[in-house]
Motif scaffolding. Structure first.
Motif, PDB file in Angstrom:
ATOM      1  N   SER A  11       0.775  -1.281  -0.109  1.00  0.00           N
ATOM      2  CA  SER A  11      -0.089  -0.135  -0.052  1.00  0.00           C
ATOM      3  C   SER A  11       0.882   1.313  -0.006  1.00  0.00           C
ATOM      4  CB  SER A  11      -1.018   0.264   1.036  1.00  0.00           C
ATOM      5  OG  SER A  11      -0.054   0.014   2.491  1.00  0.00           O
ATOM      6  N   GLU A  12       2.291   1.086   0.399  1.00  0.00           N
ATOM      7  CA  GLU A  12       2.790   2.503   0.289  1.00  0.00           C
ATOM      8  C   GLU A  12       3.786   2.522  -0.993  1.00  0.00           C
ATOM      9  OE1 GLU A  12       5.423   2.003   3.657  1.00  0.00           O
ATOM     10  OE2 GLU A  12       3.939   1.973   5.183  1.00  0.00           O
ATOM     11  N   ARG A  13       4.232   1.490  -1.376  1.00  0.00           N
ATOM     12  CA  ARG A  13       4.888   1.820  -2.850  1.00  0.00           C
ATOM     13  C   ARG A  13       5.056   0.439  -3.509  1.00  0.00           C
ATOM     14  NH1 ARG A  13      10.602   2.286   0.551  1.00  0.00           N
ATOM     15  NH2 ARG A  13       9.207   2.921   2.244  1.00  0.00           N
ATOM     16  N   ASP A  26       5.763   5.707  -5.482  1.00  0.00           N
ATOM     17  CA  ASP A  26       5.701   5.921  -3.959  1.00  0.00           C
ATOM     18  C   ASP A  26       4.742   6.989  -3.563  1.00  0.00           C
ATOM     19  OD1 ASP A  26       6.457   6.280  -1.214  1.00  0.00           O
ATOM     20  OD2 ASP A  26       8.234   5.562  -1.696  1.00  0.00           O
ATOM     21  N   ALA A  27       3.744   6.726  -2.781  1.00  0.00           N
ATOM     22  CA  ALA A  27       2.844   7.674  -2.297  1.00  0.00           C
ATOM     23  C   ALA A  27       3.408   8.762  -1.390  1.00  0.00           C
ATOM     24  CB  ALA A  27       1.823   6.859  -1.264  1.00  0.00           C
ATOM     25  N   ASP A  28       4.602   8.607  -0.875  1.00  0.00           N
ATOM     26  CA  ASP A  28       5.593   9.408  -0.097  1.00  0.00           C
ATOM     27  C   ASP A  28       6.391  10.313  -1.129  1.00  0.00           C
ATOM     28  OD1 ASP A  28       7.060  11.028   1.537  1.00  0.00           O
ATOM     29  OD2 ASP A  28       7.017   9.634   3.117  1.00  0.00           O
ATOM     30  N   ARG A  31      10.203  10.547   0.109  1.00  0.00           N
ATOM     31  CA  ARG A  31      11.001   9.538   0.052  1.00  0.00           C
ATOM     32  C   ARG A  31      11.949   9.339  -1.291  1.00  0.00           C
ATOM     33  NH1 ARG A  31       7.386   5.784   3.267  1.00  0.00           N
ATOM     34  NH2 ARG A  31       6.056   5.475   1.208  1.00  0.00           N
ATOM     35  N   TRP A 226       4.205  -5.376  10.753  1.00  0.00           N
ATOM     36  CA  TRP A 226       4.127  -4.821   9.480  1.00  0.00           C
ATOM     37  C   TRP A 226       4.418  -5.609   8.250  1.00  0.00           C
ATOM     38  CZ3 TRP A 226       6.803  -4.242   4.750  1.00  0.00           C
ATOM     39  CH2 TRP A 226       6.372  -3.225   3.941  1.00  0.00           C
ATOM     40  N   HIS A 230       1.222  -6.685   5.372  1.00  0.00           N
ATOM     41  CA  HIS A 230       1.586  -6.530   4.008  1.00  0.00           C
ATOM     42  C   HIS A 230       1.955  -7.701   3.448  1.00  0.00           C
ATOM     43  CE1 HIS A 230       1.897  -2.570   5.914  1.00  0.00           C
ATOM     44  NE2 HIS A 230       1.775  -1.959   5.058  1.00  0.00           N
TER      45      HIS A 230
END
Length: 248
Positions: A11-13, A26-28, A31, A226, A230
């Motif tokens: 879900s993050e990348r 990447d959602a962030d 980063r 985590w 995931h």
């Protein structure tokens, strides 16, 4: 077009590979900013940045093969592991990058460790004695350190060697920044404790082995929930749960 390979996705990348090109999404965006900046500054071989268009970053594949894989014996030579240690020392001796440390400060790290240990025991994920013992071991890592230019996620799959046992590339720099040098050494040797001596031959300085062992425990305790959430398996042979069991 070559086949599209999903290297990692959650879900993050996500990272995809098409031929010799890796596409990181990447959602962030911070980063990705850090990754590009760190690769430009690091005094070790890094991937070539081909283009960037948020939220995506395209980089070229590095030559060689990964030093190994968590959960599997490494076939790399002692010389290759020593070369990895020398490359890490070069990075740690470089000027600090001009951005603050990423992640948690010492108080936040301690609080998170305590929360994760409580979760592991409350939910029956691990035996209480295993968690308690590793929490005790992890305490040695919870101390002030002199910041160094660190990779921040130096997993064994992130360091590549060529046929001459030289480092041909270090990838995945999104967690790079000022940090604890011993954390990098611990992450690289997580699950490959027998290779630590070879790494230190190349690293070329005395280190506190108790702190490296503490980081093995601390990182594993923090990672298990985590990983499970995931879709990864920390209970696989040679992975995080086995790392914790080795401290018993």
């Amino acid at each position: 077009m070559d086949e599209v390979e999903v290297v990692v996705a959650h879900s993050e990348r996500a990272t995809l590979r098409v031929g010799d090109v890796f596409l990181k999404i990447d959602a962030d965006q911070e980063r990705l900013d850090v990754e590009v900046a760190a690769m430009a500054l690091a005094p070790v071989p890094t991937p070539e940045v081909l283009w960037r268009k948020p939220p995506a970053l395209a980089i070229a594949a590095v030559p060689g093969t990964a030093l190994g894989c968590l959960g599997e014996p490494s076939t790399a030579s002692a010389q290759a592991w020593a070369a990895a240690g020398a490359a890490i020392r070069t990075l740690h001796d470089a000027p600090l990058p001009p951005w603050p440390a990423r992640g948690r400060n010492l108080d936040e790290l301690t609080a998170e460790l305590d929360r994760e240990c409580e979760w592991l025991m409350t939910n029956g994920a691990l035996p209480a004695d295993l968690v308690t013992r590793n929490r005790q071991v992890a305490e040695a890592a919870l101390r002030p350190w002199t910041p160094r230019f660190t990779h921040g996620d130096l997993q064994i799959t992130h360091m590549f060697v060529d046929d001459d046992d030289e480092i041909s590339g270090v990838i995945d720099w999104s967690e790079a920044g000022p940090g604890d040098a011993l954390f990098d050494l611990a992450v690289l040797t997580l699950g490959h404790e027998e290779r630590l001596g070879e790494v230190l031959v190349g690293y070329g300085t005395d280190v506190d082995l108790d702190v490296i062992r503490a980081w093995w425990s601390l990182r594993s305790l923090l990672a298990i929930r985590w990983l499970v959430e995931h879709g990864f398996d920390p209970f696989a042979p040679g992975c995080e749960v086995d790392v914790l069991k080795a401290r018993m």
